[in-house]
Design a protein around this motif. Structure first.
Motif, PDB file in Angstrom:
ATOM      1  N   TYR A 425       0.986  -1.118   0.435  1.00 64.10           N
ATOM      2  CA  TYR A 425       0.305   0.025   0.032  1.00 64.10           C
ATOM      3  C   TYR A 425       0.985   0.949  -0.076  1.00 64.10           C
ATOM      4  N   GLN A 426       0.644   1.890  -0.972  1.00 62.74           N
ATOM      5  CA  GLN A 426       1.737   3.542  -1.425  1.00 62.74           C
ATOM      6  C   GLN A 426       0.879   4.136  -1.303  1.00 62.74           C
ATOM      7  N   ARG A 427       1.524   5.743  -0.745  1.00 62.67           N
ATOM      8  CA  ARG A 427       1.238   6.367  -0.766  1.00 62.67           C
ATOM      9  C   ARG A 427       2.211   7.955  -0.602  1.00 62.67           C
ATOM     10  N   GLY A 428       2.293   8.554  -2.270  1.00 59.77           N
ATOM     11  CA  GLY A 428       3.838   8.899  -2.538  1.00 59.77           C
ATOM     12  C   GLY A 428       3.893   7.921  -3.930  1.00 59.77           C
ATOM     13  N   ASP A 429       4.434   9.297  -4.047  1.00 58.26           N
ATOM     14  CA  ASP A 429       4.819   8.998  -5.767  1.00 58.26           C
ATOM     15  C   ASP A 429       6.339   7.683  -5.745  1.00 58.26           C
ATOM     16  N   ASN A 430       7.138   8.732  -4.357  1.00 62.11           N
ATOM     17  CA  ASN A 430       8.530   7.917  -4.519  1.00 62.11           C
ATOM     18  C   ASN A 430       8.627   7.152  -2.628  1.00 62.11           C
ATOM     19  N   ALA A 431       7.535   6.301  -2.220  1.00 61.52           N
ATOM     20  CA  ALA A 431       7.396   6.058  -1.024  1.00 61.52           C
ATOM     21  C   ALA A 431       8.672   5.035  -1.467  1.00 61.52           C
ATOM     22  N   ASP A 432       8.748   4.119  -2.654  1.00 60.33           N
ATOM     23  CA  ASP A 432       8.953   2.973  -2.338  1.00 60.33           C
ATOM     24  C   ASP A 432      10.367   3.333  -3.180  1.00 60.33           C
ATOM     25  N   ILE A 433      11.248   4.740  -2.767  1.00 64.90           N
ATOM     26  CA  ILE A 433      12.676   3.958  -3.838  1.00 64.90           C
ATOM     27  C   ILE A 433      13.758   4.021  -3.166  1.00 64.90           C
ATOM     28  N   LEU A 434      13.569   3.589  -1.631  1.00 67.02           N
ATOM     29  CA  LEU A 434      14.250   2.919  -0.833  1.00 67.02           C
ATOM     30  C   LEU A 434      14.282   1.541  -0.583  1.00 67.02           C
ATOM     31  N   ALA A 435      12.727   1.177  -1.084  1.00 69.76           N
ATOM     32  CA  ALA A 435      12.452  -0.274  -0.534  1.00 69.76           C
ATOM     33  C   ALA A 435      12.547  -1.360  -1.805  1.00 69.76           C
ATOM     34  N   GLY A 436      12.837  -2.667  -1.115  1.00 70.69           N
ATOM     35  CA  GLY A 436      13.411  -3.461  -2.338  1.00 70.69           C
ATOM     36  C   GLY A 436      12.230  -4.408  -3.663  1.00 70.69           C
ATOM     37  N   THR A 437      11.744  -3.558  -3.353  1.00 67.21           N
ATOM     38  CA  THR A 437       9.763  -4.688  -4.440  1.00 67.21           C
ATOM     39  C   THR A 437      10.092  -4.070  -6.017  1.00 67.21           C
ATOM     40  N   GLN A 438      12.069  -3.136  -6.309  1.00 63.23           N
ATOM     41  CA  GLN A 438      11.843  -3.248  -7.440  1.00 63.23           C
ATOM     42  C   GLN A 438      12.991  -2.409  -7.796  1.00 63.23           C
ATOM     43  N   LYS A 439      14.043  -1.800  -9.058  1.00 58.60           N
ATOM     44  CA  LYS A 439      14.994  -1.339  -9.226  1.00 58.60           C
ATOM     45  C   LYS A 439      14.798   0.113  -9.132  1.00 58.60           C
ATOM     46  N   PHE A 440      15.672   1.332  -9.360  1.00 56.86           N
ATOM     47  CA  PHE A 440      14.830   2.091  -9.427  1.00 56.86           C
ATOM     48  C   PHE A 440      14.830   2.582 -10.761  1.00 56.86           C
ATOM     49  N   ASN A 441      12.789   3.524 -10.902  1.00 49.85           N
ATOM     50  CA  ASN A 441      12.891   4.210 -12.354  1.00 49.85           C
ATOM     51  C   ASN A 441      13.666   5.531 -12.572  1.00 49.85           C
ATOM     52  N   ASP A 442      13.504   5.318 -14.325  1.00 55.66           N
ATOM     53  CA  ASP A 442      14.344   6.879 -14.546  1.00 55.66           C
ATOM     54  C   ASP A 442      14.890   8.253 -13.470  1.00 55.66           C
ATOM     55  N   GLU A 443      13.607   8.554 -12.934  1.00 52.20           N
ATOM     56  CA  GLU A 443      12.995   9.614 -12.280  1.00 52.20           C
ATOM     57  C   GLU A 443      13.925   9.493 -11.049  1.00 52.20           C
ATOM     58  N   GLN A 444      14.061   8.302 -10.260  1.00 50.18           N
ATOM     59  CA  GLN A 444      14.273   7.671  -9.005  1.00 50.18           C
ATOM     60  C   GLN A 444      15.283   8.328  -9.639  1.00 50.18           C
ATOM     61  N   ARG A 445      15.713   7.108 -10.439  1.00 46.55           N
ATOM     62  CA  ARG A 445      17.376   7.299 -10.711  1.00 46.55           C
ATOM     63  C   ARG A 445      18.149   9.017 -10.053  1.00 46.55           C
ATOM     64  N   GLU A 446      17.834   9.163 -11.337  1.00 47.99           N
ATOM     65  CA  GLU A 446      17.781  10.981 -11.216  1.00 47.99           C
ATOM     66  C   GLU A 446      18.160  11.561  -9.953  1.00 47.99           C
ATOM     67  N   LYS A 447      16.863  11.463  -9.080  1.00 48.03           N
ATOM     68  CA  LYS A 447      17.188  12.058  -7.358  1.00 48.03           C
ATOM     69  C   LYS A 447      18.593  11.433  -6.689  1.00 48.03           C
ATOM     70  N   VAL A 448      18.304   9.746  -6.922  1.00 47.76           N
ATOM     71  CA  VAL A 448      19.642   9.350  -6.681  1.00 47.76           C
ATOM     72  C   VAL A 448      21.261  10.040  -6.624  1.00 47.76           C
ATOM     73  N   ARG A 449      21.206  10.072  -8.209  1.00 44.76           N
ATOM     74  CA  ARG A 449      21.972  10.715  -8.177  1.00 44.76           C
ATOM     75  C   ARG A 449      22.391  11.826  -8.147  1.00 44.76           C
ATOM     76  N   SER A 450      21.381  12.871  -7.512  1.00 42.30           N
ATOM     77  CA  SER A 450      21.898  13.994  -7.668  1.00 42.30           C
ATOM     78  C   SER A 450      22.425  14.160  -5.563  1.00 42.30           C
ATOM     79  N   LEU A 451      21.724  12.795  -4.837  1.00 45.18           N
ATOM     80  CA  LEU A 451      21.729  12.828  -4.071  1.00 45.18           C
ATOM     81  C   LEU A 451      23.670  12.690  -4.016  1.00 45.18           C
ATOM     82  N   VAL A 452      23.815  11.856  -4.972  1.00 42.42           N
ATOM     83  CA  VAL A 452      25.070  11.045  -5.185  1.00 42.42           C
ATOM     84  C   VAL A 452      25.703  11.877  -5.181  1.00 42.42           C
TER      85      VAL A 452
END
Length: 566
Positions: A425-452
């Motif tokens: 059950y998910q609320r928020g587009d990126n609630a699963d960004i740290l979860a092990g449910t799937q690999k990063f999607n393109d938008e999430q990968r870009e956010k992670v790259r900005s953090l790195v």
């Protein structure tokens, strides 16, 4: 010290002494043995020597035996031998050394210091590998047992990649690294090394191999080509090694007395009670040696009794809660005049590294810090070294890896294989960004790259300020690139090549105290103290409770070097 939970094991003028001995027995022993002859002291060296002394309580000794001999204790023993006129020298009996190049160099340096004080050094072994021969080359003579073999065959390193094996059980890793050189996740995400990974390993091996060859050549009065000939034509029979001058004699251990023209060879355990020894006392000033070893994680330092042979998940951990508490206690201790931070860490959690660096910065405002980089001080291990006034590393130390990586483990296929059926059950587009449910999607990968990239910029800026370099110059040697200590010196990442001995003397110099000022190896975590004002204002300094290592490294930013090469 005032804190009973954090006590130093003192070494007065470089001499460690067991606190179990009483003053009365000590004095009696010295009176009985002061005139006894000692011609040679024999050390039967174990395959591994810890850098710093290890403490074991009564129960631990029942299960694990006596604490192993350390390089610090060996140096102390050598000092006592050098200060006594009776011993002509020492015999070092090698039985397969399983130590890092930096540790071999620390051992070799101790031998050269004793040799420089006029004592004769005899190396003896049944067989010699390249590691044993490299250390033995510092001796005056190298002796091999008849029918022994000189196995100076060179260096071989192996990398293991787990991607396909993990996929068989439904586990995948996903990562974002600052550059291909930051290959900490390659073990999990690749089936073979990248071109940058190969390049990096090759320049490390080139540097390490050259250090071994040049070290042997210098002490054995051989040319570079002669040492290469010895290596490339190995293994050598004892007779061949003697004929070519690679060893100086072929003898059994029983023949040593006749060869050395003496019957007064004592094992160190026997000579220990016959050499003058300063009694421990509570000093008015001391240099604190703080050990920062293991994978960096939030929480308390841990050293599990069983070491799992799995990258990151096995071995010792360096917890930010433990180290910051030690540092704060030392800052309050008026007797502590300086610190030697003994770093032996491949890095780990970025937030934990920042928390430790912040505490060390507060210490450095009032008292000098000298970092000694032991076997490895890379990535987060280098990050926590940046507050230092001075950095010393062995030529063979692995350091650098200035870079950042973000990784998580994807467990969805593993869960399916186990026939588990989760429903999310998910609320928020990126609630699963740290979860092990799937690999990063393109938008999430870009956010992670900005953090790195943001954390990498902070890392580079910290190094630039520490080393008084331009950020562009730091970036050119960073991006996750790993160096030996020799290469790090050439790149401006360390100030001097040497060991703990040199680091202690530099700390005394910076603190403007006598060179005879003792040092104390810190034990325990120390009592809790509030953070300094600047640390309280720093969100990265907030300590987190560690649950387990897998959770700590999955879905978080890491300053972690590529895994150890076997």
């Amino acid at each position: 010290m005032s804190d009973a939970n954090q006590t130093p094991l003192f070494d007065l003028n470089g001499v460690l002494h067991s606190l179990q001995s009483t003053a009365v027995s000590f004095v009696n022993m010295q009176r009985q043995n002061a005139g006894s002859p000692i011609h040679y002291v024999q050390f039967n060296l174990p395959s591994q020597l810890n850098a710093l002394p290890v403490q074991r309580n009564f129960i631990e000794q029942q299960f694990l035996g006596k604490a192993p001999f350390s390089l610090v204790e060996l140096e102390s023993a050598f000092n006592r031998i050098a200060n006594d006129s009776r011993p002509r020298g020492v015999i070092l009996y090698f039985r397969s050394l399983a130590m890092s190049l930096a540790e071999l160099q620390s051992l070799r340096d101790a031998i050269l210091r004793l040799k420089g004080r006029g004592k004769k050094i005899i190396a003896f072994a049944q067989d010699y590998g390249l590691a044993e021969y490299y250390v033995a080359s510092a001796a005056d003579e190298i002796i091999i047992q008849p029918s022994g073999t000189l196995n100076t065959v060179g260096l071989l390193r192996t990398q293991t990649f787990l991607k396909e094996g993990l996929e068989e059980i439904g586990l995948q890793a996903d990562s974002v690294a600052i550059s291909p050189y930051k290959g900490a996740a390659d073990t999990f995400t690749r089936t073979e090394p990248s071109d940058e990974g190969k390049e990096q390993i090759n320049w490390l091996l080139d540097s390490q191999f050259q250090q071994l060859v040049s070290g042997i050549a210098e002490e054995r009065s051989m040319t570079h080509d002669e040492v290469m000939e010895m290596i490339n034509t190995a293994p050598h029979l004892d007779t061949d090694a003697a004929e070519k001058g690679y060893v100086d004699a072929q003898l059994n251990e029983e023949g040593l007395q006749g060869y050395l023209e003496t019957d007064k060879i004592l094992l160190w355990e026997q000579a220990d009670g016959m050499l003058p020894l300063s009694m421990p006392r509570d000093p008015s000033q001391y240099v604190a040696v703080v050990r920062a070893a293991g994978t960096i994680l939030p929480g308390e330092s841990q050293n599990p009794p069983v070491d799992l042979p799995i990258p990151i998940l096995g071995g010792e951990t360096l917890g930010d809660a433990t180290l910051t508490r030690q540092v704060r206690n030392l800052l309050k201790d008026e007797k502590c005049v300086a610190m030697v931070l003994f770093v032996d860490s491949p890095g780990g959690s970025a937030s934990a590294s920042e928390a430790m660096a912040a505490a060390l910065e507060e210490f450095a405002k009032k008292k000098p810090i000298v970092v000694y980089m032991h076997s490895v001080a890379a990535s987060g291990g280098y990050y926590i070294s940046t507050p230092a006034d001075y950095i010393i590393a062995q030529p063979g130390t692995i350091t650098g890896s200035i870079g950042v990586i973000f990784q998580k483990f994807v467990t969805s296929d593993l869960i399916k294989k186990l026939r588990f059926n989760p429903y999310y059950y998910q609320r928020g587009d990126n609630a699963d960004i740290l979860a092990g449910t799937q690999k990063f999607n393109d938008e999430q990968r870009e956010k992670v790259r900005s953090l790195v990239e943001r954390i990498y910029d902070v890392f580079v800026e910290r190094v630039a300020q520490s080393r008084k370099m331009k950020t562009e110059s730091v970036d050119a040697i960073s991006g996750g690139r790993v160096w030996t200590g020799q290469q790090a010196l050439e790149n401006g990442l360390v100030d001097e090549l040497g060991g703990l001995y040199e680091a202690l003397n530099k700390a005394r110099e910076l603190a403007k105290v006598p060179m005879t000022t003792p040092f104390g190896v810190m034990r325990g975590g120390g009592k809790p103290l509030p953070a300094q004002v600047t640390e309280q204002a720093d969100p990265a300094a907030r300590l987190q409770q560690i649950q387990n290592r897998l959770e700590a490294i999955s879905g978080t930013t890491l300053m972690l070097m590529p895994f150890e090469i076997k």
